[in-house]
Enzyme design. Structure first.
Site, mmCIF file in Angstrom:
data_model
loop_
_atom_site.group_PDB
_atom_site.id
_atom_site.type_symbol
_atom_site.label_atom_id
_atom_site.label_comp_id
_atom_site.label_asym_id
_atom_site.label_seq_id
_atom_site.Cartn_x
_atom_site.Cartn_y
_atom_site.Cartn_z
ATOM 1 C CG HIS A 44 -0.799 3.736 4.614
ATOM 2 N ND1 HIS A 44 -2.057 3.311 4.978
ATOM 3 C CD2 HIS A 44 -0.233 2.709 3.937
ATOM 4 C CE1 HIS A 44 -2.254 2.076 4.548
ATOM 5 N NE2 HIS A 44 -1.160 1.681 3.913
ATOM 6 C CB SER A 83 -0.929 0.010 1.219
ATOM 7 O OG SER A 83 -0.192 -0.156 2.421
ATOM 8 C CG ASP A 134 -3.656 5.346 6.990
ATOM 9 O OD1 ASP A 134 -2.471 5.034 7.246
ATOM 10 O OD2 ASP A 134 -4.273 4.910 5.996
#
Length: 368
Positions: free
Chosen positions: A348, A43, A345
């Site tokens: 990340h 991600s 978040d």
């Protein structure tokens, strides 16, 4: 590291390509032009592949407040308030942003896929992906499958333009890889469930050693397969201090980093560095740069004010303690000073952190 650039029109967007020479991106005209960048990872580098995966367990970033600082303030599938590390590495190379997600290109005929692969590249990264196929199985694209997707891309390139055009383009392109974080998160969660400390328990030490062996074996197989398919220039990003992300800090009553997980991450990074040295010695023509995201982030956390940060522990978008007890959503608490937060978040980096990491990896001083 600095670049020379050449403007090229690509699918209606004015892009630039970098001059690549040796194991680093170099200035001047002595290098080989990099026509494209191919991205493999999790991600941290995903720009929307997970939007196309089916299933309730798939992690997606296709809703607000993700993308709040992206042009148009639209969520794109990036786990960020704006651009991510893949975007900024591409920008430093002279491209407009990361190449598009592979799964967005295979929904139509092979024409756009081939054209895009030849002129800017393709991003295969997937949120939640692991080096091990078992990591978050069924809800992501593991590294082995990302590599298979590149193999399918190459086959279409060769069929469309012939090997004399496709093969040189691939060998001159940059292959960006950033993977391993999710495998280590899964391992850490397993160790916590067993109430074992990787720092003190010999069984955990043995478990970590076995984990490294599996990770390095799969990583080696992936790079070797990409090499067999024609890749020669690799830009590898190691794992940053996973124990300091908000999602790990919130597990501590005091909000402290998990030294145990950071040690596991450092151990993996050491093994990865050794692997790359070995591969470069065994595979003729393979060159690489290894970006130390771990060391860079440690420096930022040690002196956040030097980089303009005021919050190094909490999220910018989330909920609960440290903003880390819930994922970012349209119902989350959203911070105003996003450029002053290291983290977007629970796990990340914020857009600004992605920018600084990419700049450091691309143009920072070499370290041994």
């Amino acid at each position: 590291m600095r670049i020379g650039v050449l403007l090229l029109p690509c699918l209606g967007i004015c892009m630039q390509v970098a001059l690549i020479g040796g194991t680093t991106v170099a200035s001047g005209g002595g290098g080989v032009r990099a026509p494209a960048m191919f991205v493999f990872g999790s991600s941290i580098l995903d720009v929307g592949n997970n939007n196309y995966l089916q299933g309730a367990t798939v992690g997606r970033a296709n809703s607000p407040y993700n993308g709040v600082d992206f042009p148009g303030s639209v969520p794109t599938g990036r786990f960020s308030n704006g651009y991510n590390i893949a975007d900024y590495v591409a920008k430093n190379m002279g491209f407009a942003c990361s190449p598009p997600p592979y799964l967005s290109m295979v929904q139509s005929s092979s024409g756009p896929l081939v054209q895009t692969a030849l002129t800017s590249g393709i991003n295969y990264a997937s949120g939640g992906a692991g080096i091990l196929d078992s990591t978050n199985a069924g809800s992501t694209i593991p590294l082995s499958k990302e590599v298979k997707y590149f193999g399918a891309t190459k086959a279409k390139m060769v069929a469309a333009v012939g090997p004399n055009t496709a093969n040189p383009a691939i060998s001159q392109s940059i292959f960006l890889i950033g993977m391993g974080n999710n495998d280590l998160y899964v391992f850490a969660a397993s160790e916590r469930a067993r109430n074992r400390s990787a720092a003190d328990d010999e069984r955990s030490d043995a478990a970590a050693a076995a984990l490294y062996a599996g990770l390095i074996s799969n990583y080696s197989a992936a790079v070797t397969e990409l090499y067999t398919l024609g890749a020669r220039k690799f830009a590898v990003i190691n794992v940053w201090p996973l124990g300091c992300v908000p999602g790990q800090r919130v597990l501590s009553p005091t909000g402290a980093c998990s030294d145990t997980l950071n040690e596991v991450a450092a151990g993996f990074n050491a093994a990865l560095g050794s692997l790359l040295v070995d591969l470069a010695a065994r595979l003729p023509g393979l060159v690489y740069s290894l970006g130390d995201a771990f060391g860079f982030t440690e420096d930022v956390l040690a002196d956040p004010a030097a980089s303009g940060y005021t919050d190094v522990a909490g999220t910018c978008c989330g909920g609960g303690r440290l903003g880390a007890e819930a994922w970012c959503s349209r119902n989350s608490t959203l911070c105003v000073n996003r450029d002053q937060h290291v983290f977007w978040d629970r796990v990340h980096p914020s857009q600004r952190t992605a920018f600084l990491i990419a700049r450091a990896l691309y143009d920072g001083p070499s370290k041994r």
